[in-house]
Design a protein around this motif. Structure first.
Motif: not given
Length: 293
Positions: A66-94
């Motif tokens: 009875g739910r809407r269920v959503v699975a995602i790609d994280l930023r920079g992962q497979y079909e979700t684009p991401g920047p070249d900035d390493p700070d975008a991929y810290t655990c707090p940023a994600l």
């Protein structure tokens, strides 16, 4: 290595793009076949070298509750684009991305949050920061701190080799031999190759660094008092099962050990995993509503 059980999407599962204030994220969305959504939604977050496709085998079973269920790609992962900035991929940023996604998916309702492996560490950040009201939190094959054992060795190789030698080298030297040794079907090998090469190299190497250095935040998570489930395979080769069991005890959380599974219960034992999640979610919702009457 995680491999999706099916590459073809089952009925009721469709690719989506989710717009948030922090960017657009690729997703797979599952809805009940009846079209009637009666319960709170769920957001599923994949691990380091994974993607939304790792949840294909459980999506419809979860949605049929009875739910809407959503699975995602994280930023920079497979079909979700991401920047070249390493700070975008810290655990707090994600984790901030997970907050933004949860608020969009929930649309005012609490969300059941599930994080697999590295996705558990990222999702934990979103729970601890207190910016989003979660109905529940599931740590799936995810431990209290830095990953251990063989997978830690793989993470170090990714962190060291990807920036210097590139993703194609890592595929041929590590991922492809493992897939072939495990008799992975050709079409899935092709998908895994495409998925790895579509990742942002910066994202993959930075995320590997995060999973190797993450500190234990069990006490902080316990203080949040969100209903929590720790679920892992009996043969997990990431965080040791004993460490995950001890974490569950420290959190006062329910603990489910999936028989026959290793590091990817949603792939290796989808029926058992989905049943455990649905039962936990239903209990968490009942408790939430009972405490407000």
């Amino acid at each position: 290595m995680s491999t999706p059980r099916f590459l073809d999407l089952p009925p009721g599962v469709a690719p989506q793009k989710i717009e948030t204030p922090l960017g657009t994220f690729a997703a797979l969305e599952a809805l009940p076949v009846s079209g009637v959504v009666e319960r709170w939604p769920a957001l599923l977050v994949p691990g380091l070298t994974g993607s939304k496709e790792d949840f294909i085998a459980v999506l419809m079973t979860l949605a049929q509750s009875g739910r809407r269920v959503v699975a995602i790609d994280l930023r920079g992962q497979y079909e979700t684009p991401g920047p070249d900035d390493p700070d975008a991929y810290t655990c707090p940023a994600l984790g901030a991305d997970v907050d933004a996604l949860s608020q969009v998916v929930g649309d005012g309702d609490p969300v059941h949050l599930v994080g697999h492996s590295f996705g558990g560490l990222v999702s934990r950040e979103a729970v601890i920061d207190g910016l989003t009201k979660f109905a529940s939190f599931t740590l799936m094959s995810s431990g209290p701190g830095a990953i251990e054992g063989r997978r830690a060795g793989n993470g170090r190789k990714i962190m060291e080799e990807v920036p210097v030698l590139g993703l194609e080298h890592v595929w041929h030297s590590r991922f492809e031999p493992e897939a072939l040794a495990n008799d992975v079907p050709d079409e899935i090998v092709e998908f895994l190759h495409k998925r790895l090469l579509t990742n942002s190299p910066t994202a993959l190497s930075c995320m590997a660094g995060q999973v190797l250095t993450m500190h234990d935040r069990t006490e902080e998570l316990r203080e949040i008092e969100v209903p929590t489930l720790v679920l892992y395979g009996e043969h997990d080769d990431g965080w040791p099962p004993d460490a995950q069991s001890e974490m569950a005890a420290g959190l006062g959380a329910e603990c489910v050990v999936v028989p026959g599974a290793a590091h990817s219960p949603a792939v290796e034992a989808p029926e058992t995993t989905a049943a455990a999640l649905v039962r936990f979610w239903n209990t968490a919702e009942k408790h939430y509503l009972d405490t407000r009457q």
